[in-house]
Design a protein around this motif. Structure first.
Motif, short mmCIF file in Angstrom:
data_model
loop_
_atom_site.label_atom_id
_atom_site.label_comp_id
_atom_site.label_asym_id
_atom_site.label_seq_id
_atom_site.Cartn_x
_atom_site.Cartn_y
_atom_site.Cartn_z
N ARG A 210 0.83 -1.21 0.00
CA ARG A 210 0.00 0.00 0.00
C ARG A 210 0.86 1.26 0.00
NH1 ARG A 210 -2.11 -3.40 3.74
NH2 ARG A 210 -0.93 -2.41 5.40
N ALA B 245 -0.07 5.12 1.01
CA ALA B 245 -1.19 5.81 1.66
C ALA B 245 -0.87 7.26 1.97
CB ALA B 245 -1.52 5.10 2.98
N LYS C 89 -2.34 9.97 4.96
CA LYS C 89 -3.09 9.92 6.21
C LYS C 89 -3.12 11.30 6.82
CE LYS C 89 -0.91 6.92 8.83
NZ LYS C 89 -0.01 6.05 9.61
N THR D 251 -7.21 7.38 6.47
CA THR D 251 -6.18 7.07 5.49
C THR D 251 -6.81 6.49 4.24
OG1 THR D 251 -4.11 5.85 5.10
CG2 THR D 251 -5.75 4.78 6.48
N LEU D 252 -6.18 6.75 3.10
CA LEU D 252 -6.61 6.16 1.84
C LEU D 252 -5.44 6.14 0.88
CD1 LEU D 252 -7.11 8.67 -0.43
CD2 LEU D 252 -8.98 9.09 1.13
N GLY D 253 -5.56 5.30 -0.14
CA GLY D 253 -4.47 5.21 -1.10
C GLY D 253 -4.66 4.09 -2.09
N TYR E 195 -7.59 -0.14 -4.51
CA TYR E 195 -7.52 1.00 -3.59
C TYR E 195 -7.97 0.55 -2.21
CZ TYR E 195 -12.57 1.21 -4.28
OH TYR E 195 -13.89 0.90 -4.33
N ALA F 26 -9.21 2.29 1.99
CA ALA F 26 -9.50 3.41 2.88
C ALA F 26 -9.67 2.84 4.28
CB ALA F 26 -10.76 4.15 2.46
N LEU G 126 -8.48 -1.31 7.76
CA LEU G 126 -8.49 -0.91 6.36
C LEU G 126 -9.40 -1.81 5.55
CD1 LEU G 126 -4.63 -0.49 5.81
CD2 LEU G 126 -6.27 1.28 6.45
N HIS H 119 -9.96 -2.91 1.66
CA HIS H 119 -9.35 -2.91 0.32
C HIS H 119 -10.37 -3.35 -0.72
CE1 HIS H 119 -6.17 -3.60 3.30
NE2 HIS H 119 -5.29 -3.12 2.42
#
Length: 193
Positions: free
Chosen positions: A108, A110, A112, A125-127, A145, A147, A166, A168
């Protein structure tokens, strides 16, 4: 006799002056204002960090679940009331998926951000994520992706302990028609430098 009468009269008039004796008069101490309460200094989150994580993953839609863990590295900047930064993480697993598949690893990248609460950093957080899994008898790597939410607690200036959940999403993983949806919950320990 006049001298004696004068001396007696002087003694009687001076008696009230000696009524309290020779002691100093009692004085009440002046009131003292209470000292202001010192607030504990907050943690400065600015800087780089590295660490490890260990937890559990449930891969929705495939019936797979099990242990997952790995390493992470990142950088945070403390803006005063807010903290923001980025992190790169890599998790390995040996989670058996339905149909004889297996989730090998998830990587990942990310961003944050969240409020600075002194020794506590709450964040969203996301990515982007990349995963390798065996689906339908063949090994595939695909991108998706994620979050989630997390929190870190500063044990001291160098070490933090935290947790992260998280979700996914890998749609049509490797063109197999299978959507992989791992949800991970991990405990993290990090060294800040």
């Amino acid at each position: 006799m006049k001298t004696f009468a004068a001396l007696a009269a002087a003694s009687l008039m001076a008696a009230p002056a000696f009524a309290g004796g020779m002691a100093e008069p009692v004085q009440k101490p002046a009131p003292v204002a209470p000292a202001p309460v010192a607030m504990p200094a907050g943690h400065d989150w600015t800087g780089g960090y590295v660490g490890a994580q260990l937890g559990y993953s449930n891969v929705n839609g495939t019936g797979g679940n099990g242990a997952i863990g790995g390493v992470h590295a990142g950088y945070l900047y403390d803006f005063g009331n807010w903290v923001a930064g980025g992190e790169l993480a890599y998790d390995t697993s040996n989670i058996t998926l339905g149909g004889g598949g297996k989730l090998d690893h998830v990587a990942r990248l990310a961003v944050k951000a969240g409020p600075d609460l002194g020794n506590v950093f709450l964040y969203g957080t996301l990515g982007v994520a990349s995963a390798k899994a065996t689906v339908g008898g063949a090994s595939h790597t695909d991108n998706g992706y994620f979050a989630g939410l997390g929190a870190d607690y500063a044990l001291n200036n160098q070490w933090t302990l935290g947790g992260e959940v998280l979700a996914h999403r890998f749609k049509n993983f490797g063109g197999t028609g299978t959507d992989l949806k791992p949800v991970t919950a991990e405990v993290k320990v990090s060294y800040h430098f």
